[in-house]
Design an enzyme around this catalytic site. Structure first.
Site, PDB file in Angstrom:
ATOM      1  N   ASP A 210     -27.270   7.902  -8.693  1.00 30.44           N
ATOM      2  CA  ASP A 210     -27.255   6.984  -7.548  1.00 30.44           C
ATOM      3  C   ASP A 210     -27.830   5.617  -7.898  1.00 30.44           C
ATOM      4  O   ASP A 210     -28.663   5.491  -8.800  1.00 30.44           O
ATOM      5  CB  ASP A 210     -28.055   7.598  -6.387  1.00 30.44           C
TER       6      ASP A 210
ATOM      7  N   TYR B 244     -15.936   9.951  -7.959  1.00 31.34           N
ATOM      8  CA  TYR B 244     -16.295   9.370  -9.268  1.00 31.34           C
ATOM      9  C   TYR B 244     -16.672  10.423 -10.311  1.00 31.34           C
ATOM     10  O   TYR B 244     -16.334  10.296 -11.475  1.00 31.34           O
ATOM     11  CB  TYR B 244     -17.457   8.361  -9.140  1.00 31.34           C
TER      12      TYR B 244
ATOM     13  N   ASP C 258       0.867  -1.189   0.000  1.00 28.42           N
ATOM     14  CA  ASP C 258       0.000   0.000   0.000  1.00 28.42           C
ATOM     15  C   ASP C 258       0.895   1.227   0.000  1.00 28.42           C
ATOM     16  O   ASP C 258       2.106   1.130   0.241  1.00 28.42           O
ATOM     17  CB  ASP C 258      -0.939   0.018   1.231  1.00 28.42           C
TER      18      ASP C 258
ATOM     19  N   ASN D  93       3.422   2.064  -4.706  1.00 34.43           N
ATOM     20  CA  ASN D  93       2.311   2.547  -5.517  1.00 34.43           C
ATOM     21  C   ASN D  93       2.288   1.673  -6.760  1.00 34.43           C
ATOM     22  O   ASN D  93       3.231   1.702  -7.555  1.00 34.43           O
ATOM     23  CB  ASN D  93       2.530   4.023  -5.883  1.00 34.43           C
TER      24      ASN D  93
ATOM     25  N   ARG E 182     -17.212   8.074   2.599  1.00 31.49           N
ATOM     26  CA  ARG E 182     -18.475   7.371   2.383  1.00 31.49           C
ATOM     27  C   ARG E 182     -19.445   7.635   3.542  1.00 31.49           C
ATOM     28  O   ARG E 182     -19.061   8.202   4.560  1.00 31.49           O
ATOM     29  CB  ARG E 182     -18.211   5.874   2.163  1.00 31.49           C
TER      30      ARG E 182
ATOM     31  N   GLU F 181     -21.658  -2.029  -7.107  1.00 31.91           N
ATOM     32  CA  GLU F 181     -22.063  -0.959  -8.045  1.00 31.91           C
ATOM     33  C   GLU F 181     -22.064  -1.418  -9.488  1.00 31.91           C
ATOM     34  O   GLU F 181     -22.603  -0.727 -10.348  1.00 31.91           O
ATOM     35  CB  GLU F 181     -21.155   0.279  -7.883  1.00 31.91           C
TER      36      GLU F 181
ATOM     37  N   TYR G 292     -16.713   4.723 -12.107  1.00 28.21           N
ATOM     38  CA  TYR G 292     -16.185   3.677 -11.207  1.00 28.21           C
ATOM     39  C   TYR G 292     -16.786   2.315 -11.541  1.00 28.21           C
ATOM     40  O   TYR G 292     -16.068   1.339 -11.770  1.00 28.21           O
ATOM     41  CB  TYR G 292     -16.518   4.098  -9.778  1.00 28.21           C
TER      42      TYR G 292
ATOM     43  N   TRP H  46     -19.903  -2.706   2.980  1.00 28.79           N
ATOM     44  CA  TRP H  46     -19.270  -3.217   4.202  1.00 28.79           C
ATOM     45  C   TRP H  46     -18.933  -2.010   5.075  1.00 28.79           C
ATOM     46  O   TRP H  46     -18.333  -1.032   4.586  1.00 28.79           O
ATOM     47  CB  TRP H  46     -17.965  -3.961   3.865  1.00 28.79           C
TER      48      TRP H  46
ATOM     49  N   ARG I 208     -30.139  -1.973  -3.265  1.00 24.22           N
ATOM     50  CA  ARG I 208     -29.121  -3.021  -3.437  1.00 24.22           C
ATOM     51  C   ARG I 208     -29.370  -4.206  -2.513  1.00 24.22           C
ATOM     52  O   ARG I 208     -28.904  -4.218  -1.377  1.00 24.22           O
ATOM     53  CB  ARG I 208     -27.739  -2.475  -3.078  1.00 24.22           C
TER      54      ARG I 208
HETATM   55  N1  LIG Z   1     -15.952  -0.986   1.656  1.00 29.09           N
HETATM   56  C1  LIG Z   1     -16.930  -1.339   0.843  1.00 29.09           C
HETATM   57  O1  LIG Z   1     -18.083  -1.432   1.234  1.00 29.09           O
HETATM   58  C2  LIG Z   1     -16.666  -1.660  -0.589  1.00 29.09           C
HETATM   59  C3  LIG Z   1     -17.793  -1.821  -1.410  1.00 29.09           C
HETATM   60  C4  LIG Z   1     -17.582  -2.168  -2.738  1.00 29.09           C
HETATM   61  C5  LIG Z   1     -16.316  -2.385  -3.229  1.00 29.09           C
HETATM   62  N2  LIG Z   1     -15.252  -2.226  -2.411  1.00 29.09           N
HETATM   63  C6  LIG Z   1     -13.923  -2.465  -3.012  1.00 29.09           C
HETATM   64  O2  LIG Z   1     -13.062  -3.094  -2.069  1.00 29.09           O
HETATM   65  C7  LIG Z   1     -11.736  -2.588  -2.211  1.00 29.09           C
HETATM   66  C8  LIG Z   1     -11.212  -2.048  -0.895  1.00 29.09           C
HETATM   67  O3  LIG Z   1     -12.095  -1.075  -0.393  1.00 29.09           O
HETATM   68  P1  LIG Z   1     -11.886  -0.319   0.995  1.00 29.09           P
HETATM   69  O4  LIG Z   1     -13.246   0.014   1.472  1.00 29.09           O
HETATM   70  O5  LIG Z   1     -10.963  -1.082   1.853  1.00 29.09           O
HETATM   71  O6  LIG Z   1     -11.202   1.034   0.465  1.00 29.09           O
HETATM   72  P2  LIG Z   1      -9.925   1.825   1.030  1.00 29.09           P
HETATM   73  O7  LIG Z   1      -9.852   3.095   0.266  1.00 29.09           O
HETATM   74  O8  LIG Z   1     -10.002   1.911   2.498  1.00 29.09           O
HETATM   75  O9  LIG Z   1      -8.705   0.880   0.642  1.00 29.09           O
HETATM   76  C9  LIG Z   1      -8.079   0.887  -0.603  1.00 29.09           C
HETATM   77  C10 LIG Z   1      -6.580   0.902  -0.352  1.00 29.09           C
HETATM   78  O10 LIG Z   1      -5.902   0.799  -1.601  1.00 29.09           O
HETATM   79  C11 LIG Z   1      -4.764   1.627  -1.558  1.00 29.09           C
HETATM   80  N3  LIG Z   1      -4.377   1.994  -2.917  1.00 29.09           N
HETATM   81  C12 LIG Z   1      -5.115   2.662  -3.829  1.00 29.09           C
HETATM   82  N4  LIG Z   1      -4.409   2.864  -4.947  1.00 29.09           N
HETATM   83  C13 LIG Z   1      -3.192   2.301  -4.738  1.00 29.09           C
HETATM   84  C14 LIG Z   1      -2.019   2.191  -5.525  1.00 29.09           C
HETATM   85  N5  LIG Z   1      -1.953   2.725  -6.752  1.00 29.09           N
HETATM   86  N6  LIG Z   1      -0.950   1.541  -5.015  1.00 29.09           N
HETATM   87  C15 LIG Z   1      -1.004   1.017  -3.761  1.00 29.09           C
HETATM   88  N7  LIG Z   1      -2.086   1.089  -2.964  1.00 29.09           N
HETATM   89  C16 LIG Z   1      -3.170   1.738  -3.447  1.00 29.09           C
HETATM   90  C17 LIG Z   1      -5.206   2.858  -0.759  1.00 29.09           C
HETATM   91  O11 LIG Z   1      -4.113   3.566  -0.224  1.00 29.09           O
HETATM   92  C18 LIG Z   1      -6.082   2.217   0.302  1.00 29.09           C
HETATM   93  O12 LIG Z   1      -5.363   1.954   1.479  1.00 29.09           O
HETATM   94  C19 LIG Z   1     -11.792  -1.560  -3.341  1.00 29.09           C
HETATM   95  O13 LIG Z   1     -11.406  -2.175  -4.540  1.00 29.09           O
HETATM   96  C20 LIG Z   1     -13.254  -1.169  -3.418  1.00 29.09           C
HETATM   97  O14 LIG Z   1     -13.618  -0.753  -4.702  1.00 29.09           O
HETATM   98  C21 LIG Z   1     -15.386  -1.852  -1.110  1.00 29.09           C
HETATM   99  O1  LIG Z   2     -23.408  12.554   3.914  1.00 24.74           O
HETATM  100  C1  LIG Z   2     -23.924  11.749   3.125  1.00 24.74           C
HETATM  101  C2  LIG Z   2     -23.185  10.772   2.389  1.00 24.74           C
HETATM  102  C3  LIG Z   2     -23.841   9.910   1.552  1.00 24.74           C
HETATM  103  N1  LIG Z   2     -25.205   9.973   1.409  1.00 24.74           N
HETATM  104  C4  LIG Z   2     -25.928   8.976   0.554  1.00 24.74           C
HETATM  105  O2  LIG Z   2     -25.755   7.703   1.172  1.00 24.74           O
HETATM  106  C5  LIG Z   2     -25.762   6.669   0.193  1.00 24.74           C
HETATM  107  C6  LIG Z   2     -24.551   5.778   0.409  1.00 24.74           C
HETATM  108  O3  LIG Z   2     -23.380   6.492   0.128  1.00 24.74           O
HETATM  109  P1  LIG Z   2     -21.900   5.892   0.250  1.00 24.74           P
HETATM  110  O4  LIG Z   2     -20.984   7.060   0.317  1.00 24.74           O
HETATM  111  O5  LIG Z   2     -21.786   4.910   1.335  1.00 24.74           O
HETATM  112  O6  LIG Z   2     -21.654   5.196  -1.150  1.00 24.74           O
HETATM  113  P2  LIG Z   2     -22.524   4.241  -2.076  1.00 24.74           P
HETATM  114  O7  LIG Z   2     -23.263   3.215  -1.302  1.00 24.74           O
HETATM  115  O8  LIG Z   2     -23.374   5.099  -2.970  1.00 24.74           O
HETATM  116  O9  LIG Z   2     -21.380   3.620  -2.954  1.00 24.74           O
HETATM  117  C7  LIG Z   2     -20.418   2.766  -2.372  1.00 24.74           C
HETATM  118  O10 LIG Z   2     -20.837   1.513  -2.632  1.00 24.74           O
HETATM  119  C8  LIG Z   2     -20.021   0.472  -3.003  1.00 24.74           C
HETATM  120  C9  LIG Z   2     -18.549   0.738  -3.118  1.00 24.74           C
HETATM  121  O11 LIG Z   2     -18.075   0.299  -4.343  1.00 24.74           O
HETATM  122  C10 LIG Z   2     -18.064   2.058  -2.787  1.00 24.74           C
HETATM  123  O12 LIG Z   2     -17.520   1.980  -1.515  1.00 24.74           O
HETATM  124  C11 LIG Z   2     -19.065   3.142  -2.922  1.00 24.74           C
HETATM  125  O13 LIG Z   2     -19.153   3.414  -4.297  1.00 24.74           O
HETATM  126  C12 LIG Z   2     -25.847   7.379  -1.161  1.00 24.74           C
HETATM  127  O14 LIG Z   2     -27.193   7.391  -1.565  1.00 24.74           O
HETATM  128  C13 LIG Z   2     -25.412   8.805  -0.872  1.00 24.74           C
HETATM  129  O15 LIG Z   2     -25.953   9.752  -1.732  1.00 24.74           O
HETATM  130  C14 LIG Z   2     -25.953  10.935   2.133  1.00 24.74           C
HETATM  131  O16 LIG Z   2     -27.190  11.010   2.016  1.00 24.74           O
HETATM  132  N2  LIG Z   2     -25.274  11.778   2.954  1.00 24.74           N
END
Ligand SMILES: NC(=O)c1ccc[n+]([C@@H]2O[C@H](COP(=O)([O-])OP(=O)(O)OC[C@H]3O[C@@H](n4cnc5c(N)ncnc54)[C@H](O)[C@@H]3O)[C@@H](O)[C@H]2O)c1
Ligand SMILES: O=c1ccn([C@@H]2O[C@H](COP(=O)(O)OP(=O)(O)O[C@H]3OC[C@@H](O)[C@H](O)[C@H]3O)[C@@H](O)[C@H]2O)c(=O)[nH]1
Length: 390
Positions: free
Chosen positions: A337, A105, A49, A76, A235, A141, A185, A215, A341
């Site tokens: 939006d 995005y 990372d 990176n 988020r 998404e 995205y 999550w 889901r």
């Molecule tokens: N959290 C969720 O609910 C959720 C939902 C849908 C998809 N995802 C996917 O799961 C994955 C992880 O999500 P997360 O919630 O842990 O996000 P996060 O942003 O906390 O973690 C992503 C990590 O990747 C690292 N990273 C990004 N670009 C990099 C690069 N070029 N080189 C090295 N490191 C790099 C960032 O520094 C960060 O620590 C992502 O691919 C995301 O799209 C997460």
């Molecule tokens: O302050 C806020 C932030 C967000 N929102 C709304 O809350 C909902 C959830 O927003 P999040 O920021 O958690 O993001 P989303 O659920 O839309 O997308 C996420 O879903 C799956 C992953 O791939 C990504 O982590 C992200 O794209 C959206 O409808 C957004 O418009 C608010 O109403 N107020």
């Protein structure tokens, strides 16, 4: 733990200790996955990372019981020749690296597309060329909007799961028009899924694709002005936590009518560990990982978080805890939006026998207890400091 004694997979076969190249290990999901692997398995992790703050507690001090099983590499993946070597040294690569906050995005669509597609290409290529297994993180998404969202509001068909349930092998991917850059995205994630699938079909790449459905839990994103930029928009969990900590109103985008299912990070990590340790059952599959029982509108989420936060902090809620804002005001031009889901759990249930456990109330209680413990003091200090004037 770490001895690995008597660890068996779902088919009763002993699990051999493996080396995992985890890209994006310093993020929210990565930090929880590293924690799980260190505390409950004998596997080694090469953690890649650009940041390590969220896994610092696993890396230091060097006397930790797993110190010889986790190695941090500040890399990176956009431009680092060490990537292929680290993938070659490993049995499995887990790719989590991505820009994945909706505020980016439509405002940084190029970075979003590069991060989610172009930067993932070498990872897929190195896995395929070196015969290494890949678990790639996609997103819910990729489904975009539900079919039901195009029906009239009062249509009874909207109640029929066929019009809203999201199934890996049946649901279409429905995005908005190109000027709705929100979908940059989802579209990049969809294309990398297709590329991985094609590498499997044409070149025999052993892959698993994970589609996480919102999550949430401790260490998700950042609190603006405390451990992230003051103007940053994380988020929804962190946006709402930030407002609660500062005693500000929670902003509901376009009325907070969108629906989401939220899953506790610890439940979701159980599913990922099953995928890691049951390759024969996980390879070649795309898995929804979510909790269909935890559905709320964003407005209901705001109300529940307000109640839970009041309980864990002992502070009474604001008289009017929420405020409506337009998506244009909040995210800018090009936002759109996902309406709803609900993950279909058939495939993950059949292949891995996994089910989520934690209710929305319980997961919010444990997460907001963490947020309060971690940030309340820092916020008080930040608020009490006089603003510098020039
Ligand atoms: N959290 C969720 O609910 C959720 C939902 C849908 C998809 N995802 C996917 O799961 C994955 C992880 O999500 P997360 O919630 O842990 O996000 P996060 O942003 O906390 O973690 C992503 C990590 O990747 C690292 N990273 C990004 N670009 C990099 C690069 N070029 N080189 C090295 N490191 C790099 C960032 O520094 C960060 O620590 C992502 O691919 C995301 O799209 C997460
Ligand atoms: O302050 C806020 C932030 C967000 N929102 C709304 O809350 C909902 C959830 O927003 P999040 O920021 O958690 O993001 P989303 O659920 O839309 O997308 C996420 O879903 C799956 C992953 O791939 C990504 O982590 C992200 O794209 C959206 O409808 C957004 O418009 C608010 O109403 N107020």
């Amino acid at each position: 733990m770490a001895s690995g004694v008597a660890r068996v997979d779902l088919d009763g076969r002993p699990i051999k200790p493996m080396t995992i190249c985890m890209i994006g290990a310093g993020g929210f999901i990565g930090s929880h996955l590293c924690e799980k692997l260190m505390s409950e398995t004998p596997h080694k992790v090469l953690a890649l990372d650009v940041y390590s703050d969220k896994i610092k507690h696993l890396l230091e001090p060097s006397t930790l019981p797993w110190a010889d099983r986790i190695q941090f590499h500040r890399i990176n993946i956009k431009h680092d020749s060490r990537l292929e070597g680290l993938i070659k040294m490993s049995d499995l690569t887990v790719n989590l690296a991505a820009i994945c906050t909706p505020a980016d995005y439509n405002t940084r669509p190029l970075d979003t597309i590069y991060s989610n597609f172009i930067d993932a290409l070498p990872v897929v290529k190195y896995c395929s060329e070196n015969g290494k297994r890949l678990i790639h993180f996609s997103t819910c998404e990729v489904y975009g909007k539900t079919i039901g969202s195009f029906l009239p509001k009062d249509s009874p068909l909207r109640q029929d799961p066929a019009y809203y349930m999201l199934s890996e092998d049946a649901s279409p991917c429905i995005f908005g028009s190109i000027e709705k850059q929100r979908w940059s995205y989802a579209c990049a994630k969809q294309l990398i899924e297709r590329l991985i699938y094609a590498e499997g079909a044409e070149n025999g790449l052993e892959f698993t694709i994970v589609r996480p459905f919102n999550w949430i839990g401790p260490r998700m994103d950042f609190i603006p002005g405390i451990d992230g930029p003051s103007e940053g928009v994380p988020r929804v969990l962190a946006c709402f936590s930030n407002a609660l900590l500062r005693r500000q109103q929670l902003k509901l985008v376009d009325g907070g009518q969108s629906q989401r299912t939220f899953i506790f990070i610890k439940d979701a990590i159980e599913a990922v560990l099953l995928m890691i340790e049951n390759s024969a059952r996980a390879n070649g599959h795309i898995f929804n990982v979510g909790n269909p029982n935890n559905e709320v509108t964003v407005r209901q989420l705001a109300e529940m978080m307000t109640q839970v936060y009041s309980k864990v902090s002992g502070e009474p809620p604001l008289e009017v805890p929420t405020i409506d804002v337009s998506s244009k005001e909040f995210y800018g031009e090009g936002y759109d939006d996902s309406d709803k889901r609900i993950p279909d759990m058939t495939i993950i249930n059949r292949q891995l026998g996994w089910n989520p456990k934690t209710s929305l109330w319980d997961l919010l209680e444990s997460t907001l207890t963490y947020q309060h413990r971690t940030y309340a003091e820092a916020i008080k200090k930040a608020i009490s400091q006089p603003v510098a004037t020039s």
